[in-house]
Write a protein that holds these residues in place. Structure first.
Motif, short mmCIF file in Angstrom:
data_model
loop_
_atom_site.label_atom_id
_atom_site.label_comp_id
_atom_site.label_asym_id
_atom_site.label_seq_id
_atom_site.Cartn_x
_atom_site.Cartn_y
_atom_site.Cartn_z
N ASN A 154 -46.57 -144.53 -50.30
CA ASN A 154 -47.23 -145.69 -51.06
C ASN A 154 -46.57 -145.81 -52.39
O ASN A 154 -46.47 -145.02 -53.38
N GLY A 155 -46.36 -147.15 -52.88
CA GLY A 155 -45.66 -147.56 -53.84
C GLY A 155 -46.61 -148.18 -54.49
O GLY A 155 -48.02 -148.10 -54.27
N GLU A 156 -46.38 -148.93 -55.61
CA GLU A 156 -47.21 -149.59 -56.54
C GLU A 156 -48.08 -150.94 -55.70
O GLU A 156 -47.25 -151.65 -54.93
N GLY A 157 -49.28 -150.92 -55.84
CA GLY A 157 -50.04 -152.17 -55.05
C GLY A 157 -49.81 -152.01 -53.60
O GLY A 157 -50.04 -150.70 -52.98
N SER A 158 -49.38 -152.88 -52.95
CA SER A 158 -49.18 -153.05 -51.47
C SER A 158 -47.89 -152.71 -51.00
O SER A 158 -47.39 -153.06 -49.89
N ASN A 159 -46.96 -152.22 -52.01
CA ASN A 159 -45.35 -152.15 -51.71
C ASN A 159 -45.23 -150.91 -51.26
O ASN A 159 -46.14 -149.78 -51.51
N VAL A 160 -44.18 -150.76 -50.23
CA VAL A 160 -44.05 -149.37 -49.84
C VAL A 160 -42.72 -148.86 -50.39
O VAL A 160 -41.70 -149.68 -50.42
N ALA A 161 -42.51 -147.43 -50.74
CA ALA A 161 -41.40 -146.99 -51.47
C ALA A 161 -40.74 -146.16 -50.33
O ALA A 161 -41.19 -145.66 -49.41
N ALA A 162 -39.55 -146.01 -50.55
CA ALA A 162 -38.48 -145.13 -49.69
C ALA A 162 -39.24 -143.54 -49.60
O ALA A 162 -39.95 -143.17 -50.34
N PRO A 163 -38.91 -143.18 -48.25
CA PRO A 163 -39.67 -141.79 -48.12
C PRO A 163 -39.15 -140.87 -49.03
O PRO A 163 -38.08 -140.91 -49.68
N LYS A 164 -39.92 -139.88 -49.52
CA LYS A 164 -39.64 -138.97 -50.36
C LYS A 164 -39.09 -137.62 -49.63
O LYS A 164 -39.49 -137.58 -48.37
N PRO A 165 -37.93 -137.11 -50.10
CA PRO A 165 -37.54 -136.05 -49.53
C PRO A 165 -38.41 -134.80 -49.46
O PRO A 165 -39.32 -134.65 -50.28
N PHE A 166 -38.21 -134.20 -48.08
CA PHE A 166 -39.24 -132.90 -48.10
C PHE A 166 -38.52 -131.80 -48.93
O PHE A 166 -37.24 -131.55 -48.66
N PRO A 167 -39.47 -131.05 -49.64
CA PRO A 167 -38.79 -129.80 -50.47
C PRO A 167 -38.01 -128.90 -49.80
O PRO A 167 -37.28 -128.16 -50.14
N TRP A 168 -38.39 -128.59 -48.21
CA TRP A 168 -37.78 -127.31 -47.84
C TRP A 168 -36.49 -128.02 -47.04
O TRP A 168 -35.76 -127.36 -46.40
N ILE A 169 -35.93 -129.40 -47.16
CA ILE A 169 -34.72 -129.71 -46.57
C ILE A 169 -33.85 -129.78 -47.69
O ILE A 169 -33.96 -130.36 -48.63
N VAL A 170 -32.92 -129.09 -47.64
CA VAL A 170 -31.79 -128.91 -48.58
C VAL A 170 -30.49 -129.69 -48.08
O VAL A 170 -30.13 -129.41 -46.95
N ALA A 171 -30.10 -130.53 -48.88
CA ALA A 171 -28.86 -131.44 -48.59
C ALA A 171 -27.54 -130.24 -48.53
O ALA A 171 -27.40 -129.77 -49.58
N SER A 172 -26.88 -130.72 -47.64
CA SER A 172 -25.58 -129.86 -47.83
C SER A 172 -24.45 -130.37 -48.76
O SER A 172 -24.50 -131.57 -48.79
N LYS A 173 -23.68 -129.53 -49.37
CA LYS A 173 -22.66 -129.93 -50.28
C LYS A 173 -21.25 -130.12 -49.82
O LYS A 173 -20.81 -129.34 -48.94
#
Length: 173
Positions: A154-173
Motif C-alpha cells: 500500500n502506497g499513499e492514498g489508493s496508489n500501489v508501491a513496488a513490493p518490499k523485499p523480504f528481509p530473509w532473502i539476500v541478494a547474491s553479489k
C-alpha cells in the motif's frame, strides 16, 4: 480414539480452517479494492496484452490503475467528459498502430479498463478545472486498497508501491 471423538476433532479442524481462511484475504487476488478483488490473472493479462504498447508498465502501476479506474471514470462522467468502450478501443488501436504491430489484437476487460482510465483522466485534465481535479483526488484518497504483498504494498492514498523485499532473502553479489 472413538469415532465420535474423530468426528469432533475433524469438525473442530474444519471450523478453525474456515476461520483462518477468512483472515487470509481473497485467494488469487492481487489486491482488494473496497471489497472487490482484482484477480492476479487480470494483472498478468494486462501486462501481457499491453506491455508491448505501453513501455514502462509495472505491476504496481497496473494494480493502481485498475483500483482507481471506476472512480476516475465516474468523476469524468459526472463532469460531462465521460468515456465509452469505443473511446478506450480507439486508444488501444492507436497504440497498436503506433507500435507497427501487424494484425488486430483483442484485449481483455482489464486492458479495456486501463484504456478507459487513461482516456477519462485525460478528459478530466482537459477540463482545466482545479475543483474537479481536487474532487478526484479527494475521492481517490477514500478508495480502500489492500494489496497482496506478492504484487506490491500500500502506497499513499489508493496508489500501489513496488513490493518490499523480504528481509530473509539476500541478494547474491
Amino acid at each position: 480414539m472413538t469415532k465420535a471423538r474423530r468426528i469432533g476433532a475433524l469438525l473442530l479442524a474444519l471450523a478453525a480452517g474456515a476461520t483462518l481462511a477468512g483472515c487470509a484475504g481473497q485467494p488469487g487476488a492481487a489486491a482488494v479494492v473496497d471489497g472487490q478483488a482484482i484477480p492476479a490473472s487480470d494483472v498478468r493479462e494486462v501486462m501481457t496484452e499491453l506491455g508491448a504498447y505501453f513501455q514502462g508498465a509495472t505491476v504496481p502501476n497496473v494494480i493502481t490503475v485498475l483500483a482507481q479506474e471506476p472512480t476516475v471514470v465516474d468523476v469524468a462522467s459526472e463532469h460531462g467528459v465521460g468515456v465509452s468502450d469505443a473511446d478506450a478501443a480507439k486508444l488501444l488501436d492507436q497504440a497498436v498502430a503506433a507500435s507497427g504491430t501487424k494484425g488486430t489484437p483483442t484485449f481483455s476487460d482489464a486492458s479495456m479498463a486501463i484504456a478507459r482510465y487513461s482516456v477519462a483522466l485525460t478528459n478530466i485534465q482537459g477540463l482545466g478545472d482545479d475543483a474537479v481535479t481536487s474532487e478526484l483526488s479527494d475521492r481517490l484518497a477514500k478508495v480502500h486498497v489492500e494489496v497482496n504483498p506478492r504484487y506490491g504494498s500500500n502506497g499513499e492514498g489508493s496508489n500501489v508501491a513496488a513490493p518490499k523485499p523480504f528481509p530473509w532473502i539476500v541478494a547474491s553479489k
